[in-house]
Scaffold this motif. Structure first.
Motif, PDB file in Angstrom:
ATOM      1  N   GLY A 197       0.812  -1.210   0.000  1.00  0.00           N
ATOM      2  CA  GLY A 197       0.000   0.000   0.000  1.00  0.00           C
ATOM      3  C   GLY A 197       0.846   1.260   0.000  1.00  0.00           C
ATOM      4  N   VAL A 198       1.947   1.242   0.753  1.00  0.00           N
ATOM      5  CA  VAL A 198       2.871   2.377   0.739  1.00  0.00           C
ATOM      6  C   VAL A 198       3.446   2.557  -0.657  1.00  0.00           C
ATOM      7  CG1 VAL A 198       5.039   3.304   1.643  1.00  0.00           C
ATOM      8  CG2 VAL A 198       3.447   2.146   3.189  1.00  0.00           C
ATOM      9  N   LEU A 199       3.864   1.454  -1.266  1.00  0.00           N
ATOM     10  CA  LEU A 199       4.418   1.520  -2.623  1.00  0.00           C
ATOM     11  C   LEU A 199       3.396   2.103  -3.595  1.00  0.00           C
ATOM     12  CD1 LEU A 199       6.472   0.924  -4.832  1.00  0.00           C
ATOM     13  CD2 LEU A 199       5.627  -1.439  -4.872  1.00  0.00           C
ATOM     14  N   ALA A 200       2.167   1.641  -3.541  1.00  0.00           N
ATOM     15  CA  ALA A 200       1.135   2.138  -4.452  1.00  0.00           C
ATOM     16  C   ALA A 200       0.904   3.632  -4.250  1.00  0.00           C
ATOM     17  CB  ALA A 200      -0.164   1.366  -4.237  1.00  0.00           C
ATOM     18  N   ALA A 201       0.899   4.078  -3.001  1.00  0.00           N
ATOM     19  CA  ALA A 201       0.672   5.501  -2.721  1.00  0.00           C
ATOM     20  C   ALA A 201       1.826   6.351  -3.237  1.00  0.00           C
ATOM     21  CB  ALA A 201       0.490   5.708  -1.221  1.00  0.00           C
ATOM     22  N   VAL A 202       3.046   5.877  -3.041  1.00  0.00           N
ATOM     23  CA  VAL A 202       4.216   6.621  -3.503  1.00  0.00           C
ATOM     24  C   VAL A 202       4.227   6.688  -5.031  1.00  0.00           C
ATOM     25  CG1 VAL A 202       6.742   6.593  -3.634  1.00  0.00           C
ATOM     26  CG2 VAL A 202       5.595   6.154  -1.453  1.00  0.00           C
ATOM     27  N   GLU A 203       3.931   5.581  -5.676  1.00  0.00           N
ATOM     28  CA  GLU A 203       3.906   5.581  -7.149  1.00  0.00           C
ATOM     29  C   GLU A 203       2.829   6.527  -7.685  1.00  0.00           C
ATOM     30  OE1 GLU A 203       3.593   1.338  -8.029  1.00  0.00           O
ATOM     31  OE2 GLU A 203       5.687   1.392  -8.702  1.00  0.00           O
ATOM     32  N   ALA A 204       1.667   6.526  -7.038  1.00  0.00           N
ATOM     33  CA  ALA A 204       0.590   7.421  -7.484  1.00  0.00           C
ATOM     34  C   ALA A 204       0.991   8.887  -7.321  1.00  0.00           C
ATOM     35  CB  ALA A 204      -0.685   7.124  -6.697  1.00  0.00           C
ATOM     36  N   ALA A 205       1.675   9.198  -6.219  1.00  0.00           N
ATOM     37  CA  ALA A 205       2.113  10.577  -6.003  1.00  0.00           C
ATOM     38  C   ALA A 205       3.176  10.974  -7.020  1.00  0.00           C
ATOM     39  CB  ALA A 205       2.651  10.733  -4.581  1.00  0.00           C
ATOM     40  N   LEU A 206       4.103  10.067  -7.308  1.00  0.00           N
ATOM     41  CA  LEU A 206       5.164  10.366  -8.271  1.00  0.00           C
ATOM     42  C   LEU A 206       4.603  10.678  -9.654  1.00  0.00           C
ATOM     43  CD1 LEU A 206       7.857   7.721  -7.267  1.00  0.00           C
ATOM     44  CD2 LEU A 206       8.173  10.205  -7.271  1.00  0.00           C
ATOM     45  N   GLU A 207       3.521  10.015 -10.017  1.00  0.00           N
ATOM     46  CA  GLU A 207       2.920  10.249 -11.329  1.00  0.00           C
ATOM     47  C   GLU A 207       2.417  11.676 -11.491  1.00  0.00           C
ATOM     48  OE1 GLU A 207      -0.099   7.335 -11.864  1.00  0.00           O
ATOM     49  OE2 GLU A 207       1.304   5.668 -12.148  1.00  0.00           O
ATOM     50  N   ARG A 208       2.170  12.345 -10.377  1.00  0.00           N
ATOM     51  CA  ARG A 208       1.636  13.707 -10.426  1.00  0.00           C
ATOM     52  C   ARG A 208       2.717  14.766 -10.227  1.00  0.00           C
ATOM     53  NH1 ARG A 208      -4.187  13.957  -7.571  1.00  0.00           N
ATOM     54  NH2 ARG A 208      -3.639  16.130  -7.928  1.00  0.00           N
ATOM     55  N   MET A 209       3.956  14.340 -10.110  1.00  0.00           N
ATOM     56  CA  MET A 209       5.058  15.275  -9.864  1.00  0.00           C
ATOM     57  C   MET A 209       5.855  15.532 -11.133  1.00  0.00           C
ATOM     58  SD  MET A 209       6.591  13.863  -6.248  1.00  0.00           S
ATOM     59  CE  MET A 209       5.500  13.428  -4.878  1.00  0.00           C
ATOM     60  N   ASP A 210       6.617  16.629 -11.107  1.00  0.00           N
ATOM     61  CA  ASP A 210       7.624  16.867 -12.125  1.00  0.00           C
ATOM     62  C   ASP A 210       8.955  17.105 -11.427  1.00  0.00           C
ATOM     63  OD1 ASP A 210       7.825  19.620 -11.345  1.00  0.00           O
ATOM     64  OD2 ASP A 210       6.150  20.120 -12.661  1.00  0.00           O
ATOM     65  N   ASP A 211       9.980  17.402 -12.196  1.00  0.00           N
ATOM     66  CA  ASP A 211      11.319  17.513 -11.612  1.00  0.00           C
ATOM     67  C   ASP A 211      11.477  18.718 -10.695  1.00  0.00           C
ATOM     68  OD1 ASP A 211      12.073  15.226 -12.924  1.00  0.00           O
ATOM     69  OD2 ASP A 211      12.987  16.282 -14.634  1.00  0.00           O
ATOM     70  N   LYS A 212      10.514  19.641 -10.721  1.00  0.00           N
ATOM     71  CA  LYS A 212      10.601  20.822  -9.868  1.00  0.00           C
ATOM     72  C   LYS A 212       9.746  20.704  -8.603  1.00  0.00           C
ATOM     73  CE  LYS A 212      11.637  24.007 -13.661  1.00  0.00           C
ATOM     74  NZ  LYS A 212      11.215  25.267 -14.361  1.00  0.00           N
ATOM     75  N   THR A 213       9.023  19.609  -8.451  1.00  0.00           N
ATOM     76  CA  THR A 213       8.160  19.439  -7.287  1.00  0.00           C
ATOM     77  C   THR A 213       8.985  19.357  -6.011  1.00  0.00           C
ATOM     78  OG1 THR A 213       6.558  18.214  -8.634  1.00  0.00           O
ATOM     79  CG2 THR A 213       6.378  18.001  -6.235  1.00  0.00           C
ATOM     80  N   LYS A 214       8.579  20.101  -4.992  1.00  0.00           N
ATOM     81  CA  LYS A 214       9.191  20.021  -3.666  1.00  0.00           C
ATOM     82  C   LYS A 214       8.383  19.014  -2.839  1.00  0.00           C
ATOM     83  CE  LYS A 214      12.181  23.304  -4.517  1.00  0.00           C
ATOM     84  NZ  LYS A 214      12.085  24.613  -3.846  1.00  0.00           N
ATOM     85  N   VAL A 215       9.080  18.112  -2.181  1.00  0.00           N
ATOM     86  CA  VAL A 215       8.436  17.028  -1.451  1.00  0.00           C
ATOM     87  C   VAL A 215       8.764  17.136   0.037  1.00  0.00           C
ATOM     88  CG1 VAL A 215       8.183  14.534  -1.206  1.00  0.00           C
ATOM     89  CG2 VAL A 215       8.589  15.528  -3.471  1.00  0.00           C
ATOM     90  N   ILE A 216       7.718  17.257   0.852  1.00  0.00           N
ATOM     91  CA  ILE A 216       7.876  17.275   2.307  1.00  0.00           C
ATOM     92  C   ILE A 216       7.624  15.860   2.812  1.00  0.00           C
ATOM     93  CG2 ILE A 216       7.014  18.198   4.490  1.00  0.00           C
ATOM     94  CD1 ILE A 216       6.171  20.715   2.981  1.00  0.00           C
ATOM     95  N   PRO A 217       8.638  15.203   3.364  1.00  0.00           N
ATOM     96  CA  PRO A 217       8.424  13.858   3.907  1.00  0.00           C
ATOM     97  C   PRO A 217       7.816  13.912   5.299  1.00  0.00           C
ATOM     98  CG  PRO A 217      10.713  14.483   4.173  1.00  0.00           C
ATOM     99  CD  PRO A 217      10.024  15.647   3.472  1.00  0.00           C
ATOM    100  N   GLY A 218       7.290  12.794   5.747  1.00  0.00           N
ATOM    101  CA  GLY A 218       6.805  12.754   7.123  1.00  0.00           C
ATOM    102  C   GLY A 218       7.926  12.962   8.110  1.00  0.00           C
ATOM    103  N   HIS A 219       9.090  12.410   7.766  1.00  0.00           N
ATOM    104  CA  HIS A 219      10.287  12.547   8.607  1.00  0.00           C
ATOM    105  C   HIS A 219      11.496  12.685   7.696  1.00  0.00           C
ATOM    106  CE1 HIS A 219       8.191  11.400  12.372  1.00  0.00           C
ATOM    107  NE2 HIS A 219       7.454  10.677  11.542  1.00  0.00           N
ATOM    108  N   GLY A 220      12.375  13.606   8.034  1.00  0.00           N
ATOM    109  CA  GLY A 220      13.553  13.846   7.223  1.00  0.00           C
ATOM    110  C   GLY A 220      13.530  15.223   6.600  1.00  0.00           C
ATOM    111  N   SER A 221      14.617  15.558   5.901  1.00  0.00           N
ATOM    112  CA  SER A 221      14.758  16.891   5.328  1.00  0.00           C
ATOM    113  C   SER A 221      13.936  17.039   4.053  1.00  0.00           C
ATOM    114  CB  SER A 221      16.235  17.168   5.036  1.00  0.00           C
ATOM    115  OG  SER A 221      16.756  16.205   4.137  1.00  0.00           O
TER     116      SER A 221
END
Length: 299
Positions: free
Chosen positions: A210-234
């Motif tokens: 389920g985590v993999l599916a969610a990450v893949e779905a989010a990646l499909e909506r991003m481009d190379d300029k998208t800023k990504v805020i993780p739950g934990h980390g920089s």
């Protein structure tokens, strides 16, 4: 108390963010809330617990997650450096206490608490995180989300087109990925632990596929300029999230045939199928054997 037990309790407290455990183990007086600009009028706040996204607007502000209850005064002080307007909306990415702990403190009548349906349900009843034998009491009524959604929520606020999409059975059964479309920013919640193996709460309906599916779905909506805020980390980006996605895929691909062949968890752990990933991703709270257990039990 034996040193081994002290280490175990400290690890559980830091990872699970259960209020009683955390209060006993962490000195919140030493936590500093920092902020950095992300894009547009969006900032990322860090302290202890899940990362916060803050959208600053002329008529008010929107927060994604709010860490621990004892940190609320410090978070409010950090926000005051960026805006004199009140927080109008608080959007929770899931139900864990290091992301919802400040809900009651921000629910002052000016703010509306928003989350996926299952977040309110789990906060209302409390629960158990079985991997660590941790029992979480029901949340106080002031901390409960007041507006919930099943699959998708759209909000137009402070010049932003904000979309929250549910991610079924991923980190938990109530995760939401938050897209700030105008500024090209995504808050992934705990679907993304940058640079380390993630915690997957199987007892709250989570699963590694389920985590993999969610990450893949989010990646499909991003481009190379998208800023990504993780739950934990920089602060992160699409390329780094793609590497994390590859780790998830490799973990499943390595463990699935062994489980399909009838190997026990102990046999699979002894075979060390994730050895090539452990050095890079095994330095967080989730150690390699526990990550392998999450993958195995999810399949």
């Amino acid at each position: 108390m034996p040193a081994k037990l002290i280490k175990t309790v400290s690890t559980i407290a830091a990872l699970l963010s259960v209020s009683a455990m955390v209060s006993a183990q962490q000195d919140f007086s030493k936590v500093e809330i920092t902020h950095q600009p992300v894009a547009g009028s969006i900032f990322m706040l860090q302290g202890s617990g899940g990362n916060i996204a803050l959208l600053v607007g002329e008529q008010g502000n929107l927060m994604v997650d709010d860490q621990y209850e004892p940190l609320a005064p410090k978070i409010k002080a950090a926000i005051a450096k960026l805006s004199q307007q009140p927080v109008r909306y608080v959007l929770n990415t899931h139900w864990h206490f290091d992301h919802t702990g400040g809900n009651a403190e921000f629910n002052t009548g000016e703010a509306l608490l928003i989350a996926q349906d299952n977040v309110r349900s789990r906060m209302l009843s409390g629960g158990e995180i079985k991997a660590f034998n941790a029992k979480i009491p029901p949340a106080k009524k002031e901390a409960l989300p007041e507006l919930t959604f099943k699959e998708r929520m759209q909000l137009y606020f402070a010049g932003e087109d904000i979309e929250a999409l549910a991610a079924p059975n991923a980190h938990t059964d109530g995760d939401a990925v938050v897209f700030f479309k105008s500024s090209n920013v995504v808050h992934m919640g705990d679907l993304y632990f940058k640079g380390v193996f993630p915690f997957v709460d199987l007892s709250s309906g989570g699963s590694v596929p389920g985590v993999l599916a969610a990450v893949e779905a989010a990646l499909e909506r991003m481009d190379d300029k998208t800023k990504v805020i993780p739950g934990h980390g920089s602060l992160s980006n699409k390329a780094e999230l793609s590497e994390y996605r590859d780790m998830l895929k490799a973990s499943i691909a390595a463990v699935a045939p062994l489980k399909k062949a009838g190997k026990s968890l102990q046999d699979v752990q002894a075979a060390k199928p994730l050895a090539q990933l452990n050095e890079h991703y095994g330095g967080g709270f989730i150690k390699p054997d526990l990550w392998l257990q999450f993958v195995y039990q999810s399949l």
